[in-house]
Design a protein around this motif. Structure first.
Motif, short mmCIF file in Angstrom:
data_model
loop_
_atom_site.label_atom_id
_atom_site.label_comp_id
_atom_site.label_asym_id
_atom_site.label_seq_id
_atom_site.Cartn_x
_atom_site.Cartn_y
_atom_site.Cartn_z
N MET A 49 66.17 6.54 143.37
CA MET A 49 66.63 6.22 145.20
C MET A 49 67.39 4.80 145.49
N LEU A 50 66.54 3.59 144.05
CA LEU A 50 67.42 2.34 144.88
C LEU A 50 68.85 1.82 145.21
N TRP A 51 69.46 3.22 144.47
CA TRP A 51 70.98 2.70 145.25
C TRP A 51 71.47 3.16 146.53
N LEU A 52 70.56 3.40 147.54
CA LEU A 52 70.20 3.73 148.75
C LEU A 52 70.02 2.73 149.08
N ILE A 56 71.91 1.76 152.81
CA ILE A 56 71.14 2.48 154.07
C ILE A 56 71.25 1.23 155.17
N GLY A 57 70.70 0.45 154.47
CA GLY A 57 70.75 -1.41 155.26
C GLY A 57 72.07 -1.70 156.32
N TYR A 58 72.70 -1.48 155.08
CA TYR A 58 74.81 -1.81 155.71
C TYR A 58 75.26 -0.81 156.47
N GLY A 59 74.71 0.54 156.45
CA GLY A 59 75.72 1.06 157.13
C GLY A 59 75.28 1.01 158.24
N PHE A 60 74.03 1.72 158.75
CA PHE A 60 73.21 1.30 159.41
C PHE A 60 73.89 -0.04 160.78
N ALA A 61 73.89 -0.82 160.05
CA ALA A 61 73.88 -2.91 160.68
C ALA A 61 75.83 -2.28 160.96
N TRP A 62 76.93 -2.03 159.96
CA TRP A 62 77.88 -2.04 160.32
C TRP A 62 78.58 -0.93 161.32
N LEU A 63 77.46 0.28 161.23
CA LEU A 63 77.95 1.20 162.55
C LEU A 63 77.56 0.54 163.45
N GLY A 64 76.64 -0.40 164.24
CA GLY A 64 76.29 -0.98 165.26
C GLY A 64 77.25 -1.93 166.26
N HIS A 65 77.69 -2.87 164.64
CA HIS A 65 79.13 -4.07 165.09
C HIS A 65 80.10 -2.84 165.32
N LEU A 66 80.52 -1.72 164.14
CA LEU A 66 81.63 -1.25 164.94
C LEU A 66 81.82 -0.30 166.48
#
Length: 107
Positions: A49-52, A56-66
């Protein structure tokens, strides 16, 4: 390219890059999910699960920027300061220390 000599100099810039409330909310959601998945992985010893965590962390953040900020995440220019600033911003939000009126981006 702007250079920062300390985290104290970087953090106001970081906040200026996160003015949209939904961008900040996505950062908070991603960081909170990182904590939840980390606790779950450690408690269940499901190490796969650690590969998530970065996803998760960058996915949500980068979506917010995009979608909301329309800017390039600070991660690409300042990876360590940016990672630390994510956690400080979450802490400041949860403790009520985050100013409601964020700094305006310099022109």
């Amino acid at each position: 390219m702007q250079r920062f000599n300390s985290f104290a100099e970087f953090y106001p810039y970081y906040l200026a890059e996160h003015q949209h409330p939904l961008c900040r909310a996505l950062h908070y959601i991603g960081s909170s999910l990182v904590i939840a998945v980390l606790i779950l992985a450690l408690s269940s010893q499901q190490w796969r699960m650690l590969w998530l965590l970065p996803l998760i962390g960058y996915g949500f953040a980068w979506l917010g920027h995009l979608v909301f900020e329309h800017n390039k995440p600070a991660t690409f220019q300042y990876p360590f300061y940016s990672l630390a600033a994510d956690w400080v911003m979450l802490k400041d939000f949860l403790t009520g220390q985050l100013k409601h009126k964020l700094p305006v981006k310099p022109v």
